[in-house]
Design an enzyme around this catalytic site. Structure first.
Site, PDB file in Angstrom:
ATOM      1  N   SER A   2      42.108  36.431  34.867  1.00 12.08           N
ATOM      2  CA  SER A   2      41.650  36.472  36.367  1.00 12.08           C
ATOM      3  C   SER A   2      41.878  35.009  36.704  1.00 12.08           C
ATOM      4  CB  SER A   2      40.017  36.952  36.507  1.00 12.08           C
ATOM      5  OG  SER A   2      39.777  36.768  37.859  1.00 12.08           O
ATOM      6  N   ASP A  28      43.925  35.502  43.627  1.00 14.08           N
ATOM      7  CA  ASP A  28      43.829  34.936  42.080  1.00 14.08           C
ATOM      8  C   ASP A  28      44.695  35.531  41.433  1.00 14.08           C
ATOM      9  OD1 ASP A  28      42.463  37.491  41.955  1.00 14.08           O
ATOM     10  OD2 ASP A  28      41.058  36.459  40.504  1.00 14.08           O
ATOM     11  N   ASP A  62      44.858  38.030  39.193  1.00 16.57           N
ATOM     12  CA  ASP A  62      45.056  39.330  38.893  1.00 16.57           C
ATOM     13  C   ASP A  62      44.859  40.130  40.351  1.00 16.57           C
ATOM     14  OD1 ASP A  62      42.156  38.860  38.814  1.00 16.57           O
ATOM     15  OD2 ASP A  62      41.827  40.723  37.979  1.00 16.57           O
ATOM     16  N   ASP A 111      42.625  40.294  42.527  1.00 16.54           N
ATOM     17  CA  ASP A 111      41.367  41.104  43.134  1.00 16.54           C
ATOM     18  C   ASP A 111      40.221  40.059  43.891  1.00 16.54           C
ATOM     19  OD1 ASP A 111      40.235  39.602  40.937  1.00 16.54           O
ATOM     20  OD2 ASP A 111      39.444  41.456  40.178  1.00 16.54           O
TER      21      ASP A 111
END
Length: 502
Positions: free
Chosen positions: A126, A267, A269, A271
């Site tokens: 993330s 960000d 990833d 989400d």
């Protein structure tokens, strides 16, 4: 060494080289959203063990059968392809049919897996630094719960407790990248009316986000004029909840140079959203969540205790507060649905929105997606600016929320986090002494960390990160200057305490 110990201690023992024995890996743990740790410790047999444990969890709990499909995706970190390959090898060995969705956002992977009534896992750290990585797990109906996490740990413990197991190998899967991305693009293309963003000039800060290309394409499809910014080959950790000074400087420069209506990003990833106003100043994630709640006409909202305290007054619906982490938000969303709520939205302070129910928007049905989604809040904010023909700075000011800031101290040892929280909870006297230079505590909440409302109405909240060795600090005040001053004092308190405790 064979691990003969209680189940909750098993996660400390992960195979480095199974033929040569075991080593102690202390960084790998479940945080606020999935497994996280150092890339060097997760890569290899360790990732395979957790993937194998997830497969056992699915099979033993009737969430999958041998031969069923399972989907996997990854972010752009250097370690992610190898970790994904180890996971695929373990899942094939466990009897499942693996579909490789490639480089994809977590929300797009989750949507595609749920559409196919299958489980999935996402290899991503993330927003955390590049030397770390992780795995997010999804059962067929969405994100795993805390109970699922506990079950995975038990199966990992049982596997690792075996006297000798055959080493795992890498694997591959059926190519599903194009189909998975297309499914999410179709969903995103239904959120706003055609041409809804016509007239807006938007910068897309791409860095190394897996959502970078689709985000630019979707905004252009809605009619916005797009300028691509800051694309990188190497991984860049962008924390949308605590934007770095370097990133703030870039955003300010881009805004003044290009005269944008907004700059958007996500960000690693994809989400967690980032949206700035026309001056390049980021809008807080909880404000983006508030805009999304209005956009979908939510009759019940769930958000963690770290979100702005003014949200309840700004929304004409019920608001439930939880601990930080999507599993807690989802659990409370499910409670709201069970109580009869028809339009349920959850959002975190980082801006990621979770849609708990199907909603009809402008005659189009938007299906539920109970996992963090950055596109919904980005489109809600830009759609509001376009429809009102008002700049985002004015739209944000119109909510009259308390000024709120969040920041963090990186490389703050986990042991120091625990010791500080224990010290603050020990007694009201110790807490008052600790805060003597900041203010007088009026009320305290320890739902997640220590959130203290001061006698002057300010708020200061200390919370250990669930994803990395960091201590986070959140503050609120009536003016921006007061909030900045309180943040400086809060971070100084943490630094001084760490020095004194060393």
């Amino acid at each position: 060494m064979t691990a003969h110990c209680c189940p909750w201690l098993y996660l400390a023992f992960l195979p480095h080289n199974i033929d040569d024995g075991w080593i102690l890996l202390t960084s790998l743990k479940f945080g606020t959203s999935g497994l996280r740790g150092l890339s060097s410790e997760l890569n290899g047999q360790a990732s395979a063990v957790y993937a194998a444990a997830f497969v056992r969890h699915l099979l033993e709990n009737g969430l999958a059968q041998s031969g069923d499909s399972i989907y996997i995706g990854r972010d752009l970190r250097a370690s992610s392809p190898d970790i994904a390959a180890w996971c695929m090898g373990a899942m094939v060995r466990g009897g499942l049919k693996v579909h490789d969705c490639g480089i994809i956002s977590t929300m797009a992977l989750a949507l595609y897996a749920m559409q196919n009534k299958s489980a999935c896992l996402m290899v991503t750290g993330s927003h955390i630094p590049a030397d770390r990585n992780g795995i997010k797990f999804y059962v067929p109906d969405g994100e795993i719960s805390k109970a699922d996490e506990a079950s995975i740990l038990v199966f990992a413990g049982k596997l690792m407790a075996l006297p000798r197991i055959k080493p795992f190998g890498k694997g591959t899967g059926i190519d599903a990248a194009e189909a998975a991305s297309a499914a999410f693009a179709e969903r995103a293309g239904k959120i706003l009316a055609p041409g809804a963003l016509a007239g807006l000039r938007v910068g897309v800060y791409q860095h190394s986000s897996v959502a970078r290309d689709m985000l630019a394409a979707i905004l252009a499809e809605y009619g916005a004029s797009i300028v691509v910014l800051g694309r990188t080959d190497g991984f860049v950790a962008v924390d949308t909840e605590a934007v770095s000074p370097e990133t703030l400087e870039m955003l300010d420069t881009w805004a003044s140079t290009h005269r944008f209506d907004a700059i958007v990003s996500a960000d690693g990833d994809g989400d967690r959203p980032l949206v700035t106003d026309e001056y390049g100043a980021p809008l807080r994630g909880d404000l983006l969540g508030l805009m999304a709640a209005e956009f979908v006409g939510a009759d019940a909202v769930v958000t963690p205790v770290t979100s702005n305290s003014g949200i309840e007054a700004a929304l004409a619906c019920s608001v439930a507060r939880t601990r930080v982490g999507s599993p807690f938000v989802i659990a409370a969303m499910n409670e709201a649905i069970a109580s009869g709520a028809k339009r349920v939205l959850g959002f975190e302070a980082n801006g990621g929105c979770l849609l708990g129910t199907d909603v009809e928007i402008g005659g189009t049905l938007l299906k539920a997606l109970p996992t963090r989604d950055s596109f919904l809040p980005i489109l809600a904010a830009l759609g509001k600016a376009a429809a009102s023909k008002r700049p985002l700075s004015e739209a944000a000011a119109g909510y009259n929320l308390p000024f709120a800031l969040s920041d963090r101290l990186e490389n703050f040892p986990v042991e120091a986090n625990a010791a500080l929280m224990s010290h603050l909870r020990a007694s009201q006297v110790k807490l008052a002494v600790f805060l003597a230079t900041v203010g007088i505590p009026a009320s305290i909440s320890d739902i997640d960390g220590m959130r203290i409302t001061l006698a002057d109405g300010g708020v200061i909240h200390f919370r250990p990160s669930g994803n990395a060795p960091e201590m986070r600090c959140y503050v609120e005040a009536q003016t921006e200057a007061a909030a900045k001053a309180l943040m400086v004092k809060g971070l100084d308190l943490i630094k001084d305490w760490e020095k004194s405790a060393a």
